[in-house]
Design an enzyme around this catalytic site. Structure first.
Site, PDB file in Angstrom:
ATOM      1  N   ASP A 185      30.011  77.656  60.968  1.00 31.45           N
ATOM      2  CA  ASP A 185      29.569  78.191  59.679  1.00 31.45           C
ATOM      3  C   ASP A 185      28.332  79.045  59.963  1.00 31.45           C
ATOM      4  OD1 ASP A 185      27.458  76.415  59.992  1.00 31.45           O
ATOM      5  OD2 ASP A 185      27.766  75.382  58.078  1.00 31.45           O
ATOM      6  N   HIS A 186      27.639  79.467  58.921  1.00 32.10           N
ATOM      7  CA  HIS A 186      26.479  80.355  59.093  1.00 32.10           C
ATOM      8  C   HIS A 186      25.401  79.729  59.985  1.00 32.10           C
ATOM      9  CE1 HIS A 186      26.164  77.894  55.513  1.00 32.10           C
ATOM     10  NE2 HIS A 186      24.859  77.876  55.671  1.00 32.10           N
TER      11      HIS A 186
ATOM     12  N   CYS B  98      28.288  73.452  63.196  1.00 32.49           N
ATOM     13  CA  CYS B  98      27.670  73.696  61.896  1.00 32.49           C
ATOM     14  C   CYS B  98      26.238  73.173  62.033  1.00 32.49           C
ATOM     15  CB  CYS B  98      28.455  73.103  60.727  1.00 32.49           C
ATOM     16  SG  CYS B  98      28.477  71.316  60.597  1.00 32.49           S
TER      17      CYS B  98
ATOM     18  N   THR C  92      24.468  70.360  61.209  1.00 31.70           N
ATOM     19  CA  THR C  92      24.383  69.016  61.793  1.00 31.70           C
ATOM     20  C   THR C  92      25.576  68.696  62.684  1.00 31.70           C
ATOM     21  OG1 THR C  92      25.613  68.072  59.962  1.00 31.70           O
ATOM     22  CG2 THR C  92      23.206  68.101  59.750  1.00 31.70           C
TER      23      THR C  92
ATOM     24  N   HIS D  53      36.951  59.416  78.042  1.00 32.10           N
ATOM     25  CA  HIS D  53      37.464  58.234  77.336  1.00 32.10           C
ATOM     26  C   HIS D  53      38.283  58.578  76.091  1.00 32.10           C
ATOM     27  CE1 HIS D  53      34.262  55.231  79.087  1.00 32.10           C
ATOM     28  NE2 HIS D  53      34.909  55.914  80.011  1.00 32.10           N
TER      29      HIS D  53
ATOM     30  N   ARG E 106      43.329  52.799  80.925  1.00 29.68           N
ATOM     31  CA  ARG E 106      43.116  51.920  79.767  1.00 29.68           C
ATOM     32  C   ARG E 106      42.767  52.710  78.504  1.00 29.68           C
ATOM     33  NH1 ARG E 106      38.361  52.131  82.485  1.00 29.68           N
ATOM     34  NH2 ARG E 106      36.391  51.942  81.340  1.00 29.68           N
ATOM     35  N   HIS E 107      42.273  53.933  78.687  1.00 27.02           N
ATOM     36  CA  HIS E 107      41.885  54.734  77.517  1.00 27.02           C
ATOM     37  C   HIS E 107      43.089  55.341  76.799  1.00 27.02           C
ATOM     38  CE1 HIS E 107      37.790  54.128  78.640  1.00 27.02           C
ATOM     39  NE2 HIS E 107      38.050  54.576  79.853  1.00 27.02           N
TER      40      HIS E 107
END
Ligand code: RB5
Length: 142
Positions: free
Chosen positions: A8-9, A65, A67, A98, A132-133
């Site tokens: 985004d901006h 973005c 955050t 993982h 295992r993952h």
């Protein structure tokens, strides 16, 4: 590698810088916007990037973005997407090893360019560990 970018901006400047950086390393870049600093809605761009990965147009995606949360939530609404919000290279490494993350999301307002570069380099050079993952990743879908 075929890599899709979105933002985004708040993430526009890093997205532009990253486009140049990744292109100079011989990657094939698809840019899903946004294309200026004008205020926009992050889901419009997170969904476009997610769709491109679901369709097989890009192997991996990278998005920003402010955050990282909003665009990450948007991408993760898509069944085939495992978008990981990463703010350091250790988290980015674990997200590939993982979680087999196929989109790297970063919080543009909380990182500097050197950190972005380190996170991106780690994400792109780390392969899924499997083992295992694998069964855990399979259980993510609902
Ligand atoms: C835009 O101001 C901001 O809300 C957005 O970039 C992001 O942080 C949302 O999660």
């Amino acid at each position: 590698m075929k890599i899709g970018l979105a933002c985004d901006h708040a993430g526009y400047e890093f997205k532009e810088q990253l486009k140049k950086y990744l292109s100079s390393k011989d990657n094939d870049i698809n840019d899903y916007g946004c294309y200026s600093l004008e205020s926009v809605d992050y889901p419009d761009f997170g969904h476009k990037l997610a769709e491109s990965i679901e369709k097989g147009v890009n192997e991996l995606g990278i998005q920003f973005c402010g955050t990282g949360n909003g665009i990450n939530m948007s991408a993760n609404k898509h069944q085939a997407i495992r978008a990981a919000l990463c703010w350091n290279s250790h988290i980015a490494e674990q997200a590939r090893l993982h979680n087999n993350a196929n989109i790297l999301t970063m919080p543009a307002r909380h990182l500097d360019w050197q950190e972005v570069e380190e996170i991106v380099d780690t994400f792109l050079s780390t392969q899924f560990e499997g083992g295992r993952h694998q069964k855990r990743v399979k259980k993510i879908k609902i």
